[in-house]
Enzyme design. Sequence first.
Site, PDB file in Angstrom:
ATOM      1  N   TYR A  53       0.830  -1.205   0.000  1.00  0.00           N
ATOM      2  CA  TYR A  53       0.000   0.000   0.000  1.00  0.00           C
ATOM      3  C   TYR A  53       0.865   1.256   0.000  1.00  0.00           C
ATOM      4  O   TYR A  53       2.067   1.224   0.181  1.00  0.00           O
ATOM      5  CB  TYR A  53      -0.951   0.012   1.197  1.00  0.00           C
ATOM      6  CG  TYR A  53      -2.193   0.855   0.925  1.00  0.00           C
ATOM      7  CD1 TYR A  53      -2.813   0.823  -0.318  1.00  0.00           C
ATOM      8  CD2 TYR A  53      -2.743   1.674   1.898  1.00  0.00           C
ATOM      9  CE1 TYR A  53      -3.942   1.573  -0.583  1.00  0.00           C
ATOM     10  CE2 TYR A  53      -3.893   2.424   1.651  1.00  0.00           C
ATOM     11  CZ  TYR A  53      -4.476   2.376   0.403  1.00  0.00           C
ATOM     12  OH  TYR A  53      -5.605   3.123   0.145  1.00  0.00           O
ATOM     13  N   TYR A  54       0.162   2.386  -0.203  1.00  0.00           N
ATOM     14  CA  TYR A  54       0.827   3.691  -0.234  1.00  0.00           C
ATOM     15  C   TYR A  54       1.315   4.129   1.146  1.00  0.00           C
ATOM     16  O   TYR A  54       2.286   4.872   1.265  1.00  0.00           O
ATOM     17  CB  TYR A  54      -0.149   4.774  -0.704  1.00  0.00           C
ATOM     18  CG  TYR A  54      -0.781   4.582  -2.046  1.00  0.00           C
ATOM     19  CD1 TYR A  54      -0.020   4.529  -3.208  1.00  0.00           C
ATOM     20  CD2 TYR A  54      -2.168   4.511  -2.178  1.00  0.00           C
ATOM     21  CE1 TYR A  54      -0.613   4.398  -4.447  1.00  0.00           C
ATOM     22  CE2 TYR A  54      -2.774   4.384  -3.419  1.00  0.00           C
ATOM     23  CZ  TYR A  54      -1.996   4.330  -4.546  1.00  0.00           C
ATOM     24  OH  TYR A  54      -2.594   4.202  -5.772  1.00  0.00           O
ATOM     25  N   THR A  82       3.735  -2.269  -7.244  1.00  0.00           N
ATOM     26  CA  THR A  82       3.297  -1.165  -6.398  1.00  0.00           C
ATOM     27  C   THR A  82       1.830  -0.853  -6.652  1.00  0.00           C
ATOM     28  O   THR A  82       1.275  -1.172  -7.710  1.00  0.00           O
ATOM     29  CB  THR A  82       4.089   0.121  -6.686  1.00  0.00           C
ATOM     30  OG1 THR A  82       3.689   0.659  -7.958  1.00  0.00           O
ATOM     31  CG2 THR A  82       5.580  -0.126  -6.674  1.00  0.00           C
ATOM     32  N   ASP A  83       1.195  -0.211  -5.695  1.00  0.00           N
ATOM     33  CA  ASP A  83      -0.105   0.381  -5.964  1.00  0.00           C
ATOM     34  C   ASP A  83       0.089   1.485  -7.004  1.00  0.00           C
ATOM     35  O   ASP A  83       1.202   1.976  -7.224  1.00  0.00           O
ATOM     36  CB  ASP A  83      -0.722   0.937  -4.686  1.00  0.00           C
ATOM     37  CG  ASP A  83      -2.239   0.913  -4.716  1.00  0.00           C
ATOM     38  OD1 ASP A  83      -2.807   0.944  -5.822  1.00  0.00           O
ATOM     39  OD2 ASP A  83      -2.867   0.860  -3.645  1.00  0.00           O
ATOM     40  N   PHE A  84      -0.996   1.879  -7.649  1.00  0.00           N
ATOM     41  CA  PHE A  84      -0.875   2.690  -8.854  1.00  0.00           C
ATOM     42  C   PHE A  84      -0.532   4.145  -8.548  1.00  0.00           C
ATOM     43  O   PHE A  84      -1.186   4.792  -7.723  1.00  0.00           O
ATOM     44  CB  PHE A  84      -2.162   2.611  -9.665  1.00  0.00           C
ATOM     45  CG  PHE A  84      -2.278   1.338 -10.462  1.00  0.00           C
ATOM     46  CD1 PHE A  84      -1.692   0.159 -10.027  1.00  0.00           C
ATOM     47  CD2 PHE A  84      -2.963   1.320 -11.660  1.00  0.00           C
ATOM     48  CE1 PHE A  84      -1.783  -1.018 -10.765  1.00  0.00           C
ATOM     49  CE2 PHE A  84      -3.071   0.152 -12.406  1.00  0.00           C
ATOM     50  CZ  PHE A  84      -2.485  -1.021 -11.957  1.00  0.00           C
TER      51      PHE A  84
END
Length: 596
Positions: free
Chosen positions: A263-264, A301-303
């Site tokens: 997650y970010y 990775t998350d976008f």
Amino acid sequence: MLPYHDAALPVADRVTDLLGRMTPAEKAGLLCHAPVAVAPDGGLVDEPRTLLPTAPTTHAVRDLHLRCLTLMAPVAAGPLARWHNEVQALAARSMLGIPVLVSSDPRHSANENPLTSVPSGGCSRWPEPLGFGALGDADLVRDFARVIRAEYTAVGIRMALHPMADLASEPRWCRTAGTFGADPDVVGALAGAYVAGLQGDDLGPDAVASMVKHWPGAGPQAGGEDAHFASGKDQVYPAGRFDLHLSRFRPSLHAGVAAVMPYYGRPVGVDGLAGVGFAFDPKVVAGLLRRDEGYDGLVCTDFGVLTDATLADGTVWPARAWGVEHLDRVDRAALLLDAGVDQFGGEWCPEVVTDLVAAGRVAQGRVDESVRRVLTLLFRLGLFENPYVDEGNAVATVGRADFVAAGEAAQRRSMVLLANDGVLPLAEGIRLYVEGVDRATAERYTTVVDHPEDADVALVRLDAPYEPRQRLPEAFFHQGRLDLPDDRREHLCALAATVPTVVDLFLDRPAVIPELAGHAAALLADFGAADEAVLDVVFGRARPEGRLPFELPRSMAAVEAHPEDLPGGTRDPVFPLGHSVEALDWRPRTSEPQKG
């Protein structure tokens, strides 16, 4: 026939052969996982047509050598199958003919946030994952995942950017709908069953690869604000439950999940972690995930952690590079590769990789390690042997009658009867006043009247409360307070004082509704249900079997005092985790209208 074309050879040998034939630019292209749009007729989209930025498809595949694309479109099955075949034909014309892996966010539920899900495009409709958490039925989750697998593979989608194994410990968190709830045992078990249903016993030509998210647990957002935005960049652990959140991913890892998405968020106050976004920290990816959990699959990775996005209205959405905002995207990419990440989600900038290698900052061998993981996945899925789909089969499979019926049954089963003073199930023939329900649909069940004073019972459908945010893309997310606005609360209490009132709440996250619990004749909760599903339950034609997958707090003060990482345990909740009223005698009944 070149060795990598030979399906009889071991996958590892085919990967080694193909890797040795690739240019640095071709390798770099495999490290980007880009969003693309699809025209309604199935044509390639090479200019922006959506609010969110998407890669120009032809340029991405032909010139940038990208081979992992995620769909940002609710296109019907026939056109989507045509698009898929055209993309594969474009890839086949390249020097090495490496096929394309198409992925998607969830497409089978009611969520309307384009940043977290995609409208169905004709797929069968099921409850949100919270509904499965309400039932706690791992076999049903496997069956659901097999339906996804059939509908996805029919149109060429071979990777699911789901499920979420996050624990819904913070009631205000806007991503709660995509979780299986707040019960740690249920969350881990159902996420693992979901992965097993998508991938099958062996990730092969009829499977959908799963990308579980958001490692190592995205639930404990500070103040409930989401990490898509700078206001929610921090994840906090005041109850010391970091390990509890991480452990929910183990059943998915044990099921052989093909990919993992960090997650970010940046963890605050966790010993040994750097306090930067999870994907940027070697201790989180190379350490906790790869070394400690023994995971050697793909990490994406998350976008949008490298590049700022300019939306169609001109709004600039900063990259979610929390803790390393001061770095440019080349430096960020170097950190990600050093951390153990393989792919950059939402990006189409392979030049950052070739530049890093050319400058000697990243070894070609490190890039090859990630390329090998991507190629291994493409080979295991059988895409080199048969990348194309049959349009007729796609049309016949997506939205198939038995899939639709199973989804509708799950909508009904997953509903939770929170309270009932005996008014439910409603009797046939009553006079019904409705709000938030399609009148024509309700008239198929009974007589619908225009005014509550003329009704025997009122039925109201509500969404869980939230604070609307004005700016895009934050406006897509349901965040903030969980209690009803004063005017809405007063209206509902007045209605309940006029006529016995049944309230159905769509719970995409918890709600603070002590007034409704005190005034409504009956309370139901759904997790993404059509009006027909709710009316079937209300009139006793279907039985609600769910139990609350999280608790409903009594006040915002109780929510604000609660540790963000602790699942459940707010002070004196209106309804606790697991609550339901047993629907023991739930069948249709008839009576004459009570009012003249």
